[in-house]
Scaffold this motif. Structure first.
Motif, PDB file in Angstrom:
ATOM      1  N   LEU A  38       0.866  -1.171   0.000  1.00  0.00           N
ATOM      2  CA  LEU A  38       0.000   0.000   0.000  1.00  0.00           C
ATOM      3  C   LEU A  38       0.910   1.231   0.000  1.00  0.00           C
ATOM      4  O   LEU A  38       1.852   1.294   0.781  1.00  0.00           O
ATOM      5  CB  LEU A  38      -0.877  -0.021   1.258  1.00  0.00           C
ATOM      6  CG  LEU A  38      -1.638   1.229   1.648  1.00  0.00           C
ATOM      7  CD1 LEU A  38      -2.672   1.589   0.596  1.00  0.00           C
ATOM      8  CD2 LEU A  38      -2.309   1.009   2.999  1.00  0.00           C
ATOM      9  N   ILE A  39       0.645   2.175  -0.888  1.00  0.00           N
ATOM     10  CA  ILE A  39       1.419   3.412  -0.944  1.00  0.00           C
ATOM     11  C   ILE A  39       0.522   4.558  -0.475  1.00  0.00           C
ATOM     12  O   ILE A  39      -0.545   4.788  -1.044  1.00  0.00           O
ATOM     13  CB  ILE A  39       1.930   3.720  -2.372  1.00  0.00           C
ATOM     14  CG1 ILE A  39       2.741   2.547  -2.941  1.00  0.00           C
ATOM     15  CG2 ILE A  39       2.745   5.011  -2.387  1.00  0.00           C
ATOM     16  CD1 ILE A  39       4.027   2.256  -2.234  1.00  0.00           C
ATOM     17  N   VAL A  40       0.972   5.238   0.584  1.00  0.00           N
ATOM     18  CA  VAL A  40       0.231   6.384   1.125  1.00  0.00           C
ATOM     19  C   VAL A  40       1.239   7.491   1.417  1.00  0.00           C
ATOM     20  O   VAL A  40       2.214   7.277   2.139  1.00  0.00           O
ATOM     21  CB  VAL A  40      -0.543   6.010   2.415  1.00  0.00           C
ATOM     22  CG1 VAL A  40      -1.145   7.240   3.066  1.00  0.00           C
ATOM     23  CG2 VAL A  40      -1.617   4.985   2.115  1.00  0.00           C
ATOM     24  N   GLU A  41       0.983   8.650   0.837  1.00  0.00           N
ATOM     25  CA  GLU A  41       1.830   9.827   1.028  1.00  0.00           C
ATOM     26  C   GLU A  41       3.301   9.515   0.765  1.00  0.00           C
ATOM     27  O   GLU A  41       4.185   9.903   1.510  1.00  0.00           O
ATOM     28  CB  GLU A  41       1.624  10.406   2.434  1.00  0.00           C
ATOM     29  CG  GLU A  41       0.201  10.877   2.659  1.00  0.00           C
ATOM     30  CD  GLU A  41      -0.109  11.249   4.099  1.00  0.00           C
ATOM     31  OE1 GLU A  41       0.738  11.008   4.989  1.00  0.00           O
ATOM     32  OE2 GLU A  41      -1.201  11.786   4.329  1.00  0.00           O
ATOM     33  N   VAL A  64      -8.671   7.048   0.300  1.00  0.00           N
ATOM     34  CA  VAL A  64      -9.304   5.886  -0.330  1.00  0.00           C
ATOM     35  C   VAL A  64      -8.389   5.381  -1.446  1.00  0.00           C
ATOM     36  O   VAL A  64      -7.749   6.182  -2.136  1.00  0.00           O
ATOM     37  CB  VAL A  64     -10.675   6.283  -0.927  1.00  0.00           C
ATOM     38  CG1 VAL A  64     -11.320   5.130  -1.657  1.00  0.00           C
ATOM     39  CG2 VAL A  64     -11.601   6.791   0.164  1.00  0.00           C
ATOM     40  N   ILE A  65      -8.332   4.072  -1.626  1.00  0.00           N
ATOM     41  CA  ILE A  65      -7.536   3.502  -2.716  1.00  0.00           C
ATOM     42  C   ILE A  65      -8.142   3.952  -4.044  1.00  0.00           C
ATOM     43  O   ILE A  65      -9.320   3.737  -4.302  1.00  0.00           O
ATOM     44  CB  ILE A  65      -7.502   1.957  -2.637  1.00  0.00           C
ATOM     45  CG1 ILE A  65      -6.815   1.503  -1.367  1.00  0.00           C
ATOM     46  CG2 ILE A  65      -6.820   1.369  -3.868  1.00  0.00           C
ATOM     47  CD1 ILE A  65      -5.366   1.903  -1.253  1.00  0.00           C
ATOM     48  N   THR A  66      -7.306   4.589  -4.852  1.00  0.00           N
ATOM     49  CA  THR A  66      -7.759   5.092  -6.154  1.00  0.00           C
ATOM     50  C   THR A  66      -7.208   4.278  -7.316  1.00  0.00           C
ATOM     51  O   THR A  66      -7.691   4.395  -8.435  1.00  0.00           O
ATOM     52  CB  THR A  66      -7.341   6.561  -6.351  1.00  0.00           C
ATOM     53  OG1 THR A  66      -5.927   6.667  -6.211  1.00  0.00           O
ATOM     54  CG2 THR A  66      -8.027   7.460  -5.335  1.00  0.00           C
ATOM     55  N   GLN A  67      -6.180   3.457  -7.025  1.00  0.00           N
ATOM     56  CA  GLN A  67      -5.589   2.642  -8.092  1.00  0.00           C
ATOM     57  C   GLN A  67      -5.202   1.288  -7.521  1.00  0.00           C
ATOM     58  O   GLN A  67      -4.486   1.202  -6.527  1.00  0.00           O
ATOM     59  CB  GLN A  67      -4.360   3.331  -8.674  1.00  0.00           C
ATOM     60  CG  GLN A  67      -3.720   2.567  -9.803  1.00  0.00           C
ATOM     61  CD  GLN A  67      -2.455   3.255 -10.319  1.00  0.00           C
ATOM     62  OE1 GLN A  67      -1.904   4.134  -9.671  1.00  0.00           O
ATOM     63  NE2 GLN A  67      -1.999   2.849 -11.472  1.00  0.00           N
ATOM     64  N   SER A  68      -5.674   0.233  -8.170  1.00  0.00           N
ATOM     65  CA  SER A  68      -5.345  -1.132  -7.769  1.00  0.00           C
ATOM     66  C   SER A  68      -4.562  -1.783  -8.898  1.00  0.00           C
ATOM     67  O   SER A  68      -4.989  -1.754 -10.050  1.00  0.00           O
ATOM     68  CB  SER A  68      -6.639  -1.903  -7.501  1.00  0.00           C
ATOM     69  OG  SER A  68      -6.343  -3.195  -7.049  1.00  0.00           O
ATOM     70  N   THR A  69      -3.395  -2.348  -8.571  1.00  0.00           N
ATOM     71  CA  THR A  69      -2.568  -2.996  -9.586  1.00  0.00           C
ATOM     72  C   THR A  69      -2.647  -4.509  -9.423  1.00  0.00           C
ATOM     73  O   THR A  69      -3.161  -5.007  -8.411  1.00  0.00           O
ATOM     74  CB  THR A  69      -1.093  -2.556  -9.470  1.00  0.00           C
ATOM     75  OG1 THR A  69      -0.575  -3.038  -8.226  1.00  0.00           O
ATOM     76  CG2 THR A  69      -0.947  -1.051  -9.528  1.00  0.00           C
ATOM     77  N   ALA A  70      -2.089  -5.231 -10.375  1.00  0.00           N
ATOM     78  CA  ALA A  70      -2.010  -6.688 -10.280  1.00  0.00           C
ATOM     79  C   ALA A  70      -1.073  -7.057  -9.126  1.00  0.00           C
ATOM     80  O   ALA A  70      -0.184  -6.271  -8.779  1.00  0.00           O
ATOM     81  CB  ALA A  70      -1.498  -7.262 -11.597  1.00  0.00           C
ATOM     82  N   PRO A  71      -1.239  -8.240  -8.525  1.00  0.00           N
ATOM     83  CA  PRO A  71      -0.419  -8.621  -7.372  1.00  0.00           C
ATOM     84  C   PRO A  71       1.087  -8.571  -7.635  1.00  0.00           C
ATOM     85  O   PRO A  71       1.855  -8.265  -6.743  1.00  0.00           O
ATOM     86  CB  PRO A  71      -0.855 -10.047  -7.067  1.00  0.00           C
ATOM     87  CG  PRO A  71      -2.229 -10.153  -7.614  1.00  0.00           C
ATOM     88  CD  PRO A  71      -2.265  -9.248  -8.818  1.00  0.00           C
ATOM     89  N   PRO A  75       2.994  -1.130  -6.818  1.00  0.00           N
ATOM     90  CA  PRO A  75       2.253   0.126  -6.915  1.00  0.00           C
ATOM     91  C   PRO A  75       3.195   1.311  -6.695  1.00  0.00           C
ATOM     92  O   PRO A  75       4.146   1.211  -5.919  1.00  0.00           O
ATOM     93  CB  PRO A  75       1.218   0.026  -5.795  1.00  0.00           C
ATOM     94  CG  PRO A  75       1.749  -0.987  -4.857  1.00  0.00           C
ATOM     95  CD  PRO A  75       2.638  -1.896  -5.628  1.00  0.00           C
ATOM     96  N   ARG A  76       2.952   2.424  -7.365  1.00  0.00           N
ATOM     97  CA  ARG A  76       3.842   3.587  -7.266  1.00  0.00           C
ATOM     98  C   ARG A  76       3.111   4.852  -6.821  1.00  0.00           C
ATOM     99  O   ARG A  76       3.672   5.672  -6.116  1.00  0.00           O
ATOM    100  CB  ARG A  76       4.505   3.860  -8.627  1.00  0.00           C
ATOM    101  CG  ARG A  76       5.327   2.710  -9.150  1.00  0.00           C
ATOM    102  CD  ARG A  76       6.681   2.697  -8.531  1.00  0.00           C
ATOM    103  NE  ARG A  76       7.467   1.600  -9.084  1.00  0.00           N
ATOM    104  CZ  ARG A  76       8.368   0.943  -8.415  1.00  0.00           C
ATOM    105  NH1 ARG A  76       8.612   1.238  -7.170  1.00  0.00           N
ATOM    106  NH2 ARG A  76       9.028  -0.038  -8.969  1.00  0.00           N
ATOM    107  N   ALA A  77       1.882   5.014  -7.247  1.00  0.00           N
ATOM    108  CA  ALA A  77       1.137   6.249  -6.976  1.00  0.00           C
ATOM    109  C   ALA A  77       0.578   6.255  -5.559  1.00  0.00           C
ATOM    110  O   ALA A  77       0.368   5.201  -4.951  1.00  0.00           O
ATOM    111  CB  ALA A  77      -0.004   6.390  -7.983  1.00  0.00           C
ATOM    112  N   ASP A  78       0.368   7.464  -5.028  1.00  0.00           N
ATOM    113  CA  ASP A  78      -0.283   7.572  -3.725  1.00  0.00           C
ATOM    114  C   ASP A  78      -1.669   6.940  -3.781  1.00  0.00           C
ATOM    115  O   ASP A  78      -2.381   7.059  -4.774  1.00  0.00           O
ATOM    116  CB  ASP A  78      -0.413   9.042  -3.310  1.00  0.00           C
ATOM    117  CG  ASP A  78       0.823   9.533  -2.557  1.00  0.00           C
ATOM    118  OD1 ASP A  78       1.628   8.685  -2.114  1.00  0.00           O
ATOM    119  OD2 ASP A  78       0.975  10.740  -2.407  1.00  0.00           O
TER     120      ASP A  78
END
Length: 119
Positions: A38-41, A64-71, A75-78
């Motif tokens: 999980l990427i936050v800030e 809130v999660i705005t982008q979900s990637t494959a396992p 993930p890179r974006a906040d």
């Protein structure tokens, strides 16, 4: 008698190759263990498991999660995750500043801890 030993030798080689092939097959079939991220800030948090009991309680809603990637994708974006679905709510924990709690849309909670590598 010579043919007998050739047959035994051939069977031994086939058995050996079969054993090696079986091990290689087994290794290639092992499913990768992807970390729930999980990427936050700009910070990376790793999944520790589902919230059980009252070990942690939610505090402030962070987002809130705005982008979900494959396992298998990092993930890179906040507010992106390779574990949580879009729409999962993220909260800070009252008990530990390095812990975030994620509330899934089905009402279950997951615990994420700040990655030690970043500190």
């Amino acid at each position: 008698m010579n043919r007998f030993w050739k047959t035994i030798g051939l069977l031994a080689v086939l058995l050996l190759l079969g054993a090696c092939n079986g091990q290689t097959f087994s290794n290639s079939e092992q499913s990768g263990s992807y970390a729930g991220i999980l990427i936050v800030e700009g910070e990376e948090y790793l999944w520790e498991g589902e919230l059980e009991g009252s070990e942690y309680s939610e505090s402030t809603r962070v987002g809130v999660i705005t982008q979900s990637t494959a396992p298998e994708v990092m993930p890179r974006a906040d507010f992106s995750s390779n574990f949580l679905a879009e729409g999962a709510e993220i909260y800070r924990s009252n008990e530990d500043p390095d812990v975030l709690l994620a509330k899934r849309q089905d009402g279950s909670w997951d615990v994420f801890r700040k990655s030690v590598e970043q500190e």
